[in-house]
Write a protein that holds these residues in place. Structure first.
Motif, mmCIF file in Angstrom:
data_model
loop_
_atom_site.group_PDB
_atom_site.id
_atom_site.type_symbol
_atom_site.label_atom_id
_atom_site.label_comp_id
_atom_site.label_asym_id
_atom_site.label_seq_id
_atom_site.Cartn_x
_atom_site.Cartn_y
_atom_site.Cartn_z
ATOM 1 N N GLU A 163 26.138 -12.896 34.875
ATOM 2 C CA GLU A 163 24.884 -12.253 34.439
ATOM 3 C C GLU A 163 25.077 -11.590 33.077
ATOM 4 O O GLU A 163 26.163 -11.112 32.770
ATOM 5 N N GLN A 164 23.977 -11.517 32.349
ATOM 6 C CA GLN A 164 24.020 -10.923 31.013
ATOM 7 C C GLN A 164 24.360 -9.432 31.073
ATOM 8 O O GLN A 164 24.955 -8.886 30.151
ATOM 9 N N ASP A 165 23.961 -8.766 32.172
ATOM 10 C CA ASP A 165 24.199 -7.322 32.255
ATOM 11 C C ASP A 165 25.324 -6.978 33.235
ATOM 12 O O ASP A 165 25.350 -5.880 33.792
ATOM 13 N N SER A 166 26.266 -7.915 33.429
ATOM 14 C CA SER A 166 27.365 -7.683 34.374
ATOM 15 C C SER A 166 28.082 -6.364 34.076
ATOM 16 O O SER A 166 28.406 -6.079 32.920
ATOM 17 N N PHE A 167 28.356 -5.586 35.117
ATOM 18 C CA PHE A 167 29.060 -4.326 34.877
ATOM 19 C C PHE A 167 30.529 -4.572 34.546
ATOM 20 O O PHE A 167 31.242 -3.664 34.141
ATOM 21 N N LEU A 168 30.989 -5.805 34.697
ATOM 22 C CA LEU A 168 32.385 -6.118 34.377
ATOM 23 C C LEU A 168 32.603 -6.475 32.902
ATOM 24 O O LEU A 168 33.727 -6.716 32.475
ATOM 25 N N ASP A 220 26.590 0.744 20.869
ATOM 26 C CA ASP A 220 26.880 2.149 20.585
ATOM 27 C C ASP A 220 28.310 2.232 20.059
ATOM 28 O O ASP A 220 29.266 2.033 20.832
ATOM 29 N N HIS A 221 28.469 2.512 18.790
ATOM 30 C CA HIS A 221 29.809 2.484 18.186
ATOM 31 C C HIS A 221 30.682 3.664 18.581
ATOM 32 O O HIS A 221 31.853 3.721 18.235
ATOM 33 N N ARG A 222 30.144 4.585 19.376
ATOM 34 C CA ARG A 222 30.996 5.661 19.924
ATOM 35 C C ARG A 222 31.708 5.188 21.185
ATOM 36 O O ARG A 222 32.607 5.831 21.699
ATOM 37 N N GLY A 223 31.300 4.011 21.694
ATOM 38 C CA GLY A 223 31.898 3.459 22.908
ATOM 39 C C GLY A 223 30.840 2.714 23.676
ATOM 40 O O GLY A 223 29.788 3.289 23.970
ATOM 41 N N SER A 224 31.071 1.438 23.956
ATOM 42 C CA SER A 224 30.055 0.701 24.719
ATOM 43 C C SER A 224 30.630 -0.573 25.302
ATOM 44 O O SER A 224 31.692 -1.050 24.885
ATOM 45 N N GLN A 225 29.898 -1.103 26.259
ATOM 46 C CA GLN A 225 30.242 -2.411 26.785
ATOM 47 C C GLN A 225 29.754 -3.466 25.801
ATOM 48 O O GLN A 225 28.739 -3.276 25.122
ATOM 49 N N ILE A 226 30.473 -4.566 25.758
ATOM 50 C CA ILE A 226 30.145 -5.616 24.800
ATOM 51 C C ILE A 226 28.923 -6.401 25.282
ATOM 52 O O ILE A 226 28.723 -6.548 26.495
ATOM 53 N N GLU A 227 28.107 -6.839 24.325
ATOM 54 C CA GLU A 227 26.957 -7.683 24.668
ATOM 55 C C GLU A 227 27.448 -9.128 24.733
ATOM 56 O O GLU A 227 28.013 -9.633 23.762
ATOM 57 N N VAL A 228 27.238 -9.760 25.865
ATOM 58 C CA VAL A 228 27.721 -11.143 26.019
ATOM 59 C C VAL A 228 26.717 -12.130 25.416
ATOM 60 O O VAL A 228 25.562 -11.780 25.162
ATOM 61 N N VAL A 229 27.196 -13.359 25.195
ATOM 62 C CA VAL A 229 26.340 -14.406 24.609
ATOM 63 C C VAL A 229 26.225 -15.548 25.619
ATOM 64 O O VAL A 229 27.108 -15.733 26.477
#
Ligand code: SF4
Ligand code: SF4
Length: 207
Positions: free
Chosen positions: A30-35, A59-68
């Motif tokens: 999934e695009q929004d996977s918590f993993l 968020d450059h202070r810390g974030s999960q990566i956006e998958v493609v």
């Protein structure tokens, strides 16, 4: 400037040659996977320097990566992953979240202790694991599986590393590095210092 999280000591848990033939890591249904991997501010800076689009990290202070979207198959990919060569473009500076796997840093089911475990979805670890077969036959339940001594020693090294002062400070600043409970993960041990740190500052953010 925040300090980089030091690399996890010791040998890589799974040989690279095994991972290159596996279809599990770096892919997400999934695009929004918590993993999806979470990157700290410093890790984001390094990832962007190594060619990851800064827009992949909202968020450059810390974030999960956006998958493609996977170019030829179902599901989604980390933008650092090359599905043809099976290589990570930022392997040398891959984030702690990725270095840890197939060990997992997560909250327990009750969300009151942080634990270290290993993921039974990793076929390499599952193959190495041993467990008593139930009298009724069939595969042992995953909760009964144990890892061989060398892997348990590596897990202990990882646990010691995670509770070292430097890493503890980094984790306190980035509580989302601790994932929610994952039922496929076999718990190895609680991380008492880290639990106390996150509890005392009421930092129980999850993804
Ligand atoms: S699931 Fe295990 S074997 Fe497969 S790529 Fe990940 S670490 Fe390697
Ligand atoms: S940063 Fe690298 S190791 Fe981590 S998920 Fe992306 S491609 Fe895989």
């Amino acid at each position: 400037m925040p300090q980089a999280i030091p690399i996890i000591p010791g040998p890589q848990v799974v040989p690279s040659a095994v991972c290159f033939k596996c279809q599990v890591c770096c892919r997400f249904p999934e695009q929004d996977s918590f993993l999806r991997p979470y990157l700290t501010e410093d890790e984001i800076r390094q990832a962007v320097t190594h060619g990851i689009p800064s827009s992949s990290l909202p968020d450059h202070r810390g974030s999960q990566i956006e998958v493609v979207r996977h170019p030829t198959d179902e599901g989604f990919l980390c933008p650092a992953f090359d599905p043809i060569t099976q290589h990570c473009h930022i392997y040398e500076v891959r984030p702690l979240d990725c270095q840890l796997y197939p060990f997992a840093l997560m909250w327990n089911a009750q969300h009151d202790w942080v634990v270290l475990g290993w993921d039974t979805l990793c076929p390499f670890l599952l193959e190495q694991a041993d467990g008593d077969r139930p009298l009724t036959g069939g595969a042992p339940p995953t909760t009964m599986l144990t890892l061989p001594k060398a892997l348990m020693e590596q897990a202990q090294r990882v646990a010691t590393y995670l509770e070292s002062d430097n890493v503890l400070n980094a984790l306190a600043g980035h509580p989302r590095l601790v994932t929610p409970f994952q039922p496929d993960v076999v718990v190895l041990q609680t991380l008492d210092r880290l639990t106390a740190t996150l509890r005392s500052s009421n930092m129980r953010d999850t993804r």
